[in-house]
Design a protein around this motif. Structure first.
Motif, PDB file in Angstrom:
ATOM      1  N   LEU A 111       0.827  -1.205   0.000  1.00  0.00           N
ATOM      2  CA  LEU A 111       0.000   0.000   0.000  1.00  0.00           C
ATOM      3  C   LEU A 111       0.866   1.262   0.000  1.00  0.00           C
ATOM      4  CD1 LEU A 111      -2.938  -0.889   2.427  1.00  0.00           C
ATOM      5  CD2 LEU A 111      -2.998  -0.690  -0.070  1.00  0.00           C
ATOM      6  N   LEU A 112       2.083   1.164   0.578  1.00  0.00           N
ATOM      7  CA  LEU A 112       2.994   2.305   0.543  1.00  0.00           C
ATOM      8  C   LEU A 112       3.421   2.620  -0.886  1.00  0.00           C
ATOM      9  CD1 LEU A 112       5.288   1.613   3.640  1.00  0.00           C
ATOM     10  CD2 LEU A 112       3.539   3.394   3.402  1.00  0.00           C
ATOM     11  N   LEU A 113       3.547   1.585  -1.712  1.00  0.00           N
ATOM     12  CA  LEU A 113       3.837   1.801  -3.127  1.00  0.00           C
ATOM     13  C   LEU A 113       2.718   2.627  -3.765  1.00  0.00           C
ATOM     14  CD1 LEU A 113       5.174  -0.912  -5.574  1.00  0.00           C
ATOM     15  CD2 LEU A 113       3.446   0.732  -6.293  1.00  0.00           C
ATOM     16  N   GLY A 114       1.473   2.238  -3.457  1.00  0.00           N
ATOM     17  CA  GLY A 114       0.339   2.986  -3.981  1.00  0.00           C
ATOM     18  C   GLY A 114       0.291   4.406  -3.458  1.00  0.00           C
ATOM     19  N   LEU A 115       0.635   4.582  -2.187  1.00  0.00           N
ATOM     20  CA  LEU A 115       0.645   5.921  -1.603  1.00  0.00           C
ATOM     21  C   LEU A 115       1.681   6.799  -2.297  1.00  0.00           C
ATOM     22  CD1 LEU A 115      -0.259   7.932   0.578  1.00  0.00           C
ATOM     23  CD2 LEU A 115       1.472   6.936   2.094  1.00  0.00           C
ATOM     24  N   GLY A 116       2.868   6.256  -2.519  1.00  0.00           N
ATOM     25  CA  GLY A 116       3.898   7.020  -3.220  1.00  0.00           C
ATOM     26  C   GLY A 116       3.444   7.426  -4.616  1.00  0.00           C
TER      27      GLY A 116
ATOM     28  N   SER B 173      15.025   3.022  -8.288  1.00  0.00           N
ATOM     29  CA  SER B 173      14.279   2.462  -7.160  1.00  0.00           C
ATOM     30  C   SER B 173      13.882   1.003  -7.341  1.00  0.00           C
ATOM     31  CB  SER B 173      13.027   3.302  -6.895  1.00  0.00           C
ATOM     32  OG  SER B 173      12.179   3.317  -8.025  1.00  0.00           O
ATOM     33  N   VAL B 174      13.872   0.487  -8.579  1.00  0.00           N
ATOM     34  CA  VAL B 174      13.537  -0.929  -8.752  1.00  0.00           C
ATOM     35  C   VAL B 174      14.593  -1.817  -8.091  1.00  0.00           C
ATOM     36  CG1 VAL B 174      14.758  -1.313 -10.951  1.00  0.00           C
ATOM     37  CG2 VAL B 174      12.661  -2.608 -10.429  1.00  0.00           C
ATOM     38  N   ASN B 175      15.800  -1.266  -7.891  1.00  0.00           N
ATOM     39  CA  ASN B 175      16.861  -2.018  -7.228  1.00  0.00           C
ATOM     40  C   ASN B 175      16.698  -2.057  -5.704  1.00  0.00           C
ATOM     41  OD1 ASN B 175      19.066  -2.605  -9.411  1.00  0.00           O
ATOM     42  ND2 ASN B 175      18.433  -0.501  -9.771  1.00  0.00           N
ATOM     43  N   LEU B 176      15.963  -1.103  -5.151  1.00  0.00           N
ATOM     44  CA  LEU B 176      15.912  -0.952  -3.697  1.00  0.00           C
ATOM     45  C   LEU B 176      15.255  -2.125  -2.971  1.00  0.00           C
ATOM     46  CD1 LEU B 176      15.111   2.879  -3.423  1.00  0.00           C
ATOM     47  CD2 LEU B 176      17.333   1.708  -3.411  1.00  0.00           C
TER      48      LEU B 176
ATOM     49  N   GLY C 239       9.620  -1.095   3.053  1.00  0.00           N
ATOM     50  CA  GLY C 239       8.571  -0.098   2.932  1.00  0.00           C
ATOM     51  C   GLY C 239       9.076   1.193   2.311  1.00  0.00           C
ATOM     52  N   ILE C 240      10.253   1.635   2.721  1.00  0.00           N
ATOM     53  CA  ILE C 240      10.850   2.846   2.141  1.00  0.00           C
ATOM     54  C   ILE C 240      11.129   2.633   0.657  1.00  0.00           C
ATOM     55  CG2 ILE C 240      12.875   4.346   2.177  1.00  0.00           C
ATOM     56  CD1 ILE C 240      13.030   3.799   5.224  1.00  0.00           C
ATOM     57  N   ALA C 241      11.659   1.450   0.329  1.00  0.00           N
ATOM     58  CA  ALA C 241      11.974   1.136  -1.069  1.00  0.00           C
ATOM     59  C   ALA C 241      10.716   1.172  -1.933  1.00  0.00           C
ATOM     60  CB  ALA C 241      12.632  -0.238  -1.153  1.00  0.00           C
ATOM     61  N   LEU C 242       9.633   0.591  -1.432  1.00  0.00           N
ATOM     62  CA  LEU C 242       8.404   0.541  -2.216  1.00  0.00           C
ATOM     63  C   LEU C 242       7.761   1.913  -2.341  1.00  0.00           C
ATOM     64  CD1 LEU C 242       6.796  -2.814  -1.016  1.00  0.00           C
ATOM     65  CD2 LEU C 242       8.124  -2.351  -3.076  1.00  0.00           C
ATOM     66  N   PHE C 243       7.881   2.728  -1.320  1.00  0.00           N
ATOM     67  CA  PHE C 243       7.346   4.091  -1.389  1.00  0.00           C
ATOM     68  C   PHE C 243       8.058   4.879  -2.490  1.00  0.00           C
ATOM     69  CE2 PHE C 243       7.429   8.579  -0.091  1.00  0.00           C
ATOM     70  CZ  PHE C 243       6.061   8.831  -0.016  1.00  0.00           C
ATOM     71  N   ILE C 244       9.384   4.772  -2.550  1.00  0.00           N
ATOM     72  CA  ILE C 244      10.153   5.488  -3.579  1.00  0.00           C
ATOM     73  C   ILE C 244       9.825   4.930  -4.963  1.00  0.00           C
ATOM     74  CG2 ILE C 244      12.475   6.034  -4.414  1.00  0.00           C
ATOM     75  CD1 ILE C 244      13.416   5.839  -1.494  1.00  0.00           C
ATOM     76  N   PHE C 245       9.707   3.613  -5.063  1.00  0.00           N
ATOM     77  CA  PHE C 245       9.323   2.969  -6.324  1.00  0.00           C
ATOM     78  C   PHE C 245       7.954   3.489  -6.766  1.00  0.00           C
ATOM     79  CE2 PHE C 245       8.131  -1.111  -8.670  1.00  0.00           C
ATOM     80  CZ  PHE C 245       8.962  -0.851  -9.750  1.00  0.00           C
ATOM     81  N   GLY C 246       7.041   3.663  -5.819  1.00  0.00           N
ATOM     82  CA  GLY C 246       5.722   4.202  -6.127  1.00  0.00           C
ATOM     83  C   GLY C 246       5.777   5.633  -6.626  1.00  0.00           C
ATOM     84  N   LEU C 247       6.671   6.445  -6.054  1.00  0.00           N
ATOM     85  CA  LEU C 247       6.829   7.824  -6.535  1.00  0.00           C
ATOM     86  C   LEU C 247       7.189   7.841  -8.020  1.00  0.00           C
ATOM     87  CD1 LEU C 247       8.868   9.452  -3.596  1.00  0.00           C
ATOM     88  CD2 LEU C 247       6.466   9.883  -4.167  1.00  0.00           C
ATOM     89  N   GLY C 248       8.107   6.975  -8.413  1.00  0.00           N
ATOM     90  CA  GLY C 248       8.479   6.895  -9.824  1.00  0.00           C
ATOM     91  C   GLY C 248       7.332   6.425 -10.689  1.00  0.00           C
ATOM     92  N   HIS C 249       6.573   5.460 -10.194  1.00  0.00           N
ATOM     93  CA  HIS C 249       5.437   4.934 -10.938  1.00  0.00           C
ATOM     94  C   HIS C 249       4.395   6.010 -11.207  1.00  0.00           C
ATOM     95  CE1 HIS C 249       4.736   0.855 -12.248  1.00  0.00           C
ATOM     96  NE2 HIS C 249       5.569   0.413 -11.311  1.00  0.00           N
ATOM     97  N   GLY C 250       4.007   6.729 -10.172  1.00  0.00           N
ATOM     98  CA  GLY C 250       2.954   7.719 -10.326  1.00  0.00           C
ATOM     99  C   GLY C 250       3.321   8.813 -11.301  1.00  0.00           C
TER     100      GLY C 250
END
Length: 416
Positions: free
Chosen positions: A56-61, A92-95, A106-117
């Motif tokens: 969900l953190l990925l989605g939030l990012g 971020s895909v490496n994180l 969780g931090i890694a997925l949040f940053i990955f989500g920022l790039g996605h959005g």
């Protein structure tokens, strides 16, 4: 003398290929993360419940960065934010492969989500601009390449796992391949000046559009809200099918897991094929009919799934459901990009955000209802949403709908 930018010009052809590249890269990197989830979960020692919260953190990012995408597009055009988002994705895909516990994951997925959005909004906006230059529907093909990238990522991830590569090396290899594609997109996509000249030539009446223009604000806002609702309903339905189609087949028909997996396979294959065909359909019958008939076909397919006591008939229902949904979102994004051209990125970011919320909410809503009523009854929700889509179809009419007109030549250079 100014050169022209038509649907046969090398610059516009390269731009189309560049957008294909961006969609493919995003699909590829998304799939690489998805297929490595079990390994990453084991390495970080996270439970299913904790992992669900972290995702969900990925989605939030993604939702956060989507809110800023429109501002960046207005300031820099859509190419620069697309490349910024792709660059963030490549890093971020490496994180997740470097994460050692739930916090770092969780931090890694949040940053990955920022790039996605950021990438999702910006590359769709650039796709809208390129489609505008072609003067015919090509948006669905871009989304088909996202699906193609996902398939390639799944195969690449499985290949890396089969030779026992460490997950960090798999992710790094994917990032390096993505870097090559990003370099191509950077070279190929249109700069801001070309985007503005393309829009100015085709829509001179909107070139000076401001908040105080003669264009009424209320109808635009109402249409944007209707498009956002349609995106929410359609992507909620798609997300529900992604996560629950196989399990519904097991629960409803008592099929083994291997056979039930074909339910999702039928849906996913139909989505890809439908996206490859939707542009031709939109060109032939118009985007409104694509959405209306697509919603009708999807609703019929879901009704078959809910009512069918037979496995082959249920697979046919999932195929119809995917085929019906496949062409809707590209029409929605094209329509959103045509509202208020002076701030189209902001409008599109809101519509994409609404769809993304639906994509995240769909599995949760169906899971919650499924726990109370059973998954088969829960799937009446996407059926009803598809019925609503039939009535919202008229919202995807573009400001200037003339797919049969010859391509319009525009200046690619401000100076002669």
């Amino acid at each position: 003398m100014a050169a022209s930018l038509s649907n046969t010009s090398p610059q516009l052809l390269r731009a189309r290929l560049g957008v294909f590249g961006a969609f493919t890269i995003v699909g590829f990197l998304t799939a690489i993360w998805l297929v490595n989830i079990p390994d990453i979960q084991q390495r970080t020692g996270t439970s299913h419940a904790v992992l669900g919260g972290l995702i969900l953190l990925l989605g939030l990012g993604a939702l956060i960065s989507m809110q800023f995408a429109g501002l960046l597009i207005r300031r820099f055009g859509s190419r620069t934010p697309t490349l910024m988002g792709l660059g963030l994705l490549l890093v971020s895909v490496n994180l997740p492969g470097m994460a050692s516990d739930a916090l770092s994951l969780g931090i890694a997925l949040f940053i990955f989500g920022l790039g996605h959005g950021l990438t999702d909004v910006a590359m769709n906006q650039h796709a809208v601009v390129v489609e505008r230059g072609y003067r015919r529907p090509i948006m669905s093909a871009f989304h088909a390449f996202f699906s193609l990238g996902g398939a390639l990522g799944a195969v690449a991830g499985a290949a890396g796992q089969s030779i026992h590569l460490h997950v960090s090396w798999i992710l790094l290899g994917a990032a390096l391949l993505g870097l090559v594609g990003t370099a191509w997109s950077a070279f190929s996509m249109l700069p801001k000046a070309s985007e503005e000249l393309l829009d100015l030539d085709q829509n001179p009446a909107t070139s000076g559009e401001t908040a105080s223009s003669d264009h009424p604000v209320a109808p635009k806002r109402g249409r944007m809200l209707a498009l956002a609702l349609l995106a929410f309903l359609v992507l909620l339905s798609e997300g529900a099918a992604n996560d629950w189609s196989a399990l519904q087949t097991v629960e409803r028909l008592g099929e083994p897991e291997a056979a039930a997996a074909l339910a999702y396979g039928a849906f996913a294959a139909a989505m890809t094929i439908g996206r490859l065909l939707a542009d031709r359909m939109s060109h032939a019958i118009g985007p409104v009919k694509v959405v209306r008939f697509g919603s009708l076909i999807a609703a019929a397919g879901m009704l078959v799934v809910v009512a069918s006591p037979f496995y082959p008939l249920s697979l046919f229902g999932w195929l119809l459901f995917g085929l019906g949904l496949s062409g809707i979102i590209p029409q929605v994004y094209t329509a959103a990009g045509s509202i208020g051209r002076s701030d189209a990125g902001k409008t599109l970011s809101r519509v994409v955000s609404s769809g993304y919320v639906g994509l995240l909410a769909g599995p949760a809503i169906i899971g919650w209802l499924g726990g109370m009523l059973g998954l088969t009854i829960a799937f009446l929700v996407p059926f009803l949403f598809c019925v609503v889509g039939i009535f919202l179809a008229s919202t995807v009419t573009t400001d200037k709908e003339s797919p049969a007109e010859p391509a319009l030549a525009v200046s690619r250079d401000a100076q002669s």
